[in-house]
Design a protein around this motif. Sequence first.
Motif, PDB file in Angstrom:
ATOM      1  N   ARG A 157       0.849  -1.188   0.000  1.00  0.00           N
ATOM      2  CA  ARG A 157       0.000   0.000   0.000  1.00  0.00           C
ATOM      3  C   ARG A 157       0.881   1.234   0.000  1.00  0.00           C
ATOM      4  NH1 ARG A 157      -4.001  -0.391   4.920  1.00  0.00           N
ATOM      5  NH2 ARG A 157      -2.163  -1.205   5.972  1.00  0.00           N
ATOM      6  N   GLY A 158       0.369   2.304  -0.602  1.00  0.00           N
ATOM      7  CA  GLY A 158       1.111   3.551  -0.656  1.00  0.00           C
ATOM      8  C   GLY A 158       0.174   4.737  -0.734  1.00  0.00           C
ATOM      9  N   VAL A 159       0.665   5.882  -0.279  1.00  0.00           N
ATOM     10  CA  VAL A 159      -0.114   7.120  -0.326  1.00  0.00           C
ATOM     11  C   VAL A 159       0.840   8.306  -0.334  1.00  0.00           C
ATOM     12  CG1 VAL A 159      -0.387   7.364   2.198  1.00  0.00           C
ATOM     13  CG2 VAL A 159      -2.136   8.300   0.654  1.00  0.00           C
ATOM     14  N   TYR A 160       0.408   9.371  -0.980  1.00  0.00           N
ATOM     15  CA  TYR A 160       1.155  10.628  -1.071  1.00  0.00           C
ATOM     16  C   TYR A 160       0.380  11.702  -0.329  1.00  0.00           C
ATOM     17  CZ  TYR A 160       3.492   8.322  -5.007  1.00  0.00           C
ATOM     18  OH  TYR A 160       4.188   7.455  -5.797  1.00  0.00           O
ATOM     19  N   PHE A 161       1.096  12.602   0.358  1.00  0.00           N
ATOM     20  CA  PHE A 161       0.451  13.717   1.060  1.00  0.00           C
ATOM     21  C   PHE A 161       1.450  14.859   1.197  1.00  0.00           C
ATOM     22  CE2 PHE A 161       2.293  10.892   4.175  1.00  0.00           C
ATOM     23  CZ  PHE A 161       2.810  11.701   5.164  1.00  0.00           C
ATOM     24  N   PRO A 162       0.954  16.102   1.332  1.00  0.00           N
ATOM     25  CA  PRO A 162       1.866  17.252   1.395  1.00  0.00           C
ATOM     26  C   PRO A 162       2.316  17.556   2.820  1.00  0.00           C
ATOM     27  CG  PRO A 162      -0.384  18.027   1.338  1.00  0.00           C
ATOM     28  CD  PRO A 162      -0.449  16.517   1.248  1.00  0.00           C
ATOM     29  N   ASP A 163       3.512  18.109   2.923  1.00  0.00           N
ATOM     30  CA  ASP A 163       3.958  18.637   4.211  1.00  0.00           C
ATOM     31  C   ASP A 163       3.642  20.132   4.234  1.00  0.00           C
ATOM     32  OD1 ASP A 163       6.059  20.109   2.981  1.00  0.00           O
ATOM     33  OD2 ASP A 163       7.569  19.337   4.361  1.00  0.00           O
ATOM     34  N   PRO A 164       3.925  20.839   5.326  1.00  0.00           N
ATOM     35  CA  PRO A 164       3.554  22.258   5.407  1.00  0.00           C
ATOM     36  C   PRO A 164       4.141  23.153   4.311  1.00  0.00           C
ATOM     37  CG  PRO A 164       4.072  21.426   7.595  1.00  0.00           C
ATOM     38  CD  PRO A 164       4.441  20.339   6.612  1.00  0.00           C
ATOM     39  N   ASP A 165       5.251  22.754   3.701  1.00  0.00           N
ATOM     40  CA  ASP A 165       5.857  23.556   2.642  1.00  0.00           C
ATOM     41  C   ASP A 165       5.536  23.043   1.243  1.00  0.00           C
ATOM     42  OD1 ASP A 165       7.572  25.714   3.942  1.00  0.00           O
ATOM     43  OD2 ASP A 165       8.158  23.920   5.056  1.00  0.00           O
ATOM     44  N   GLY A 166       4.664  22.052   1.149  1.00  0.00           N
ATOM     45  CA  GLY A 166       4.270  21.524  -0.147  1.00  0.00           C
ATOM     46  C   GLY A 166       5.149  20.405  -0.668  1.00  0.00           C
ATOM     47  N   HIS A 167       6.140  19.975   0.107  1.00  0.00           N
ATOM     48  CA  HIS A 167       6.911  18.805  -0.298  1.00  0.00           C
ATOM     49  C   HIS A 167       5.947  17.626  -0.353  1.00  0.00           C
ATOM     50  CE1 HIS A 167      10.650  20.942   0.011  1.00  0.00           C
ATOM     51  NE2 HIS A 167      10.496  21.165   1.316  1.00  0.00           N
ATOM     52  N   LEU A 168       6.125  16.758  -1.332  1.00  0.00           N
ATOM     53  CA  LEU A 168       5.244  15.612  -1.486  1.00  0.00           C
ATOM     54  C   LEU A 168       5.852  14.423  -0.754  1.00  0.00           C
ATOM     55  CD1 LEU A 168       2.593  14.707  -2.749  1.00  0.00           C
ATOM     56  CD2 LEU A 168       3.883  14.027  -4.774  1.00  0.00           C
ATOM     57  N   LEU A 169       5.213  14.033   0.341  1.00  0.00           N
ATOM     58  CA  LEU A 169       5.669  12.903   1.135  1.00  0.00           C
ATOM     59  C   LEU A 169       4.940  11.649   0.671  1.00  0.00           C
ATOM     60  CD1 LEU A 169       5.622  14.561   4.673  1.00  0.00           C
ATOM     61  CD2 LEU A 169       7.464  14.529   2.975  1.00  0.00           C
ATOM     62  N   GLU A 170       5.628  10.532   0.712  1.00  0.00           N
ATOM     63  CA  GLU A 170       5.048   9.261   0.287  1.00  0.00           C
ATOM     64  C   GLU A 170       5.414   8.202   1.320  1.00  0.00           C
ATOM     65  OE1 GLU A 170       5.393   6.107  -3.460  1.00  0.00           O
ATOM     66  OE2 GLU A 170       6.879   7.707  -3.239  1.00  0.00           O
ATOM     67  N   VAL A 171       4.450   7.372   1.678  1.00  0.00           N
ATOM     68  CA  VAL A 171       4.737   6.189   2.483  1.00  0.00           C
ATOM     69  C   VAL A 171       4.312   4.974   1.675  1.00  0.00           C
ATOM     70  CG1 VAL A 171       4.675   7.290   4.756  1.00  0.00           C
ATOM     71  CG2 VAL A 171       2.567   6.374   3.790  1.00  0.00           C
ATOM     72  N   ILE A 172       5.178   3.961   1.666  1.00  0.00           N
ATOM     73  CA  ILE A 172       4.901   2.718   0.957  1.00  0.00           C
ATOM     74  C   ILE A 172       5.246   1.541   1.874  1.00  0.00           C
ATOM     75  CG2 ILE A 172       5.199   3.603  -1.391  1.00  0.00           C
ATOM     76  CD1 ILE A 172       8.085   2.563  -1.356  1.00  0.00           C
ATOM     77  N   THR A 173       4.567   0.412   1.661  1.00  0.00           N
ATOM     78  CA  THR A 173       4.843  -0.760   2.471  1.00  0.00           C
ATOM     79  C   THR A 173       5.670  -1.800   1.722  1.00  0.00           C
ATOM     80  OG1 THR A 173       2.761  -1.826   1.842  1.00  0.00           O
ATOM     81  CG2 THR A 173       2.744  -0.438   3.827  1.00  0.00           C
ATOM     82  N   ARG A 174       5.860  -1.615   0.444  1.00  0.00           N
ATOM     83  CA  ARG A 174       6.695  -2.501  -0.376  1.00  0.00           C
ATOM     84  C   ARG A 174       7.551  -1.637  -1.293  1.00  0.00           C
ATOM     85  NH1 ARG A 174       4.699  -7.819  -1.556  1.00  0.00           N
ATOM     86  NH2 ARG A 174       6.701  -7.982  -2.632  1.00  0.00           N
ATOM     87  N   PRO A 175       8.838  -1.944  -1.427  1.00  0.00           N
ATOM     88  CA  PRO A 175       9.679  -1.185  -2.354  1.00  0.00           C
ATOM     89  C   PRO A 175       9.189  -1.370  -3.797  1.00  0.00           C
ATOM     90  CG  PRO A 175      11.029  -2.581  -0.935  1.00  0.00           C
ATOM     91  CD  PRO A 175       9.606  -2.975  -0.715  1.00  0.00           C
ATOM     92  N   TYR A 176       9.349  -0.349  -4.596  1.00  0.00           N
ATOM     93  CA  TYR A 176       8.967  -0.457  -6.002  1.00  0.00           C
ATOM     94  C   TYR A 176       9.757  -1.558  -6.682  1.00  0.00           C
ATOM     95  CZ  TYR A 176       6.241   3.777  -5.526  1.00  0.00           C
ATOM     96  OH  TYR A 176       5.298   4.697  -5.139  1.00  0.00           O
ATOM     97  N   GLY A 177       9.064  -2.336  -7.494  1.00  0.00           N
ATOM     98  CA  GLY A 177       9.692  -3.433  -8.204  1.00  0.00           C
ATOM     99  C   GLY A 177       9.792  -4.722  -7.412  1.00  0.00           C
ATOM    100  N   SER A 178       9.241  -4.755  -6.199  1.00  0.00           N
ATOM    101  CA  SER A 178       9.367  -5.945  -5.356  1.00  0.00           C
ATOM    102  C   SER A 178       8.203  -6.922  -5.524  1.00  0.00           C
ATOM    103  CB  SER A 178       9.478  -5.544  -3.882  1.00  0.00           C
ATOM    104  OG  SER A 178       8.261  -4.959  -3.436  1.00  0.00           O
ATOM    105  N   GLY A 179       7.164  -6.518  -6.253  1.00  0.00           N
ATOM    106  CA  GLY A 179       5.956  -7.341  -6.338  1.00  0.00           C
ATOM    107  C   GLY A 179       5.995  -8.385  -7.320  1.00  0.00           C
TER     108      GLY A 179
END
Length: 126
Positions: A104-126
């Motif tokens: 699972r993964g999701v993107y969200f902004p920090d107070p300065d507009g940086h795009l933060l992302e959290v993922i539970t699996r590294p890309y290419g691992s599936g």
Amino acid sequence: MAAQLNHTIVWCKDQKASATFLAEMLGRPAPTRFAHFDVVDLDNGVSLDFAGREGEITTQHYAFLIAEPDFDAVLGRIHDRKLDHWADPARCRAGEINHNDGGRGVYFPDPDGHLLEVITRPYGSG
């Protein structure tokens, strides 16, 4: 030759607020102070060192690999704070999460507009 990322600087308007935001969203300890930085330490020995800057902030992207149970906690914090969030970096799939590589993964902004992302699996691992 071995090389590991040790730290990176995150430019922001209010470094204490931005560092605290990231630490709270990721369930990390409160930021520590080092020289003129507010530092958020991660589990792999890398730190994000927040530094204040006047003027325009160039938006950056920071991705964090987290455990599956921790994803629920982060997503809960996103909802509690009523933050915009997206399943994709282009911000086309608002209010959704992704299931890339079987995680699972999701993107969200920090107070300065940086795009933060959290993922539970590294890309290419599936």
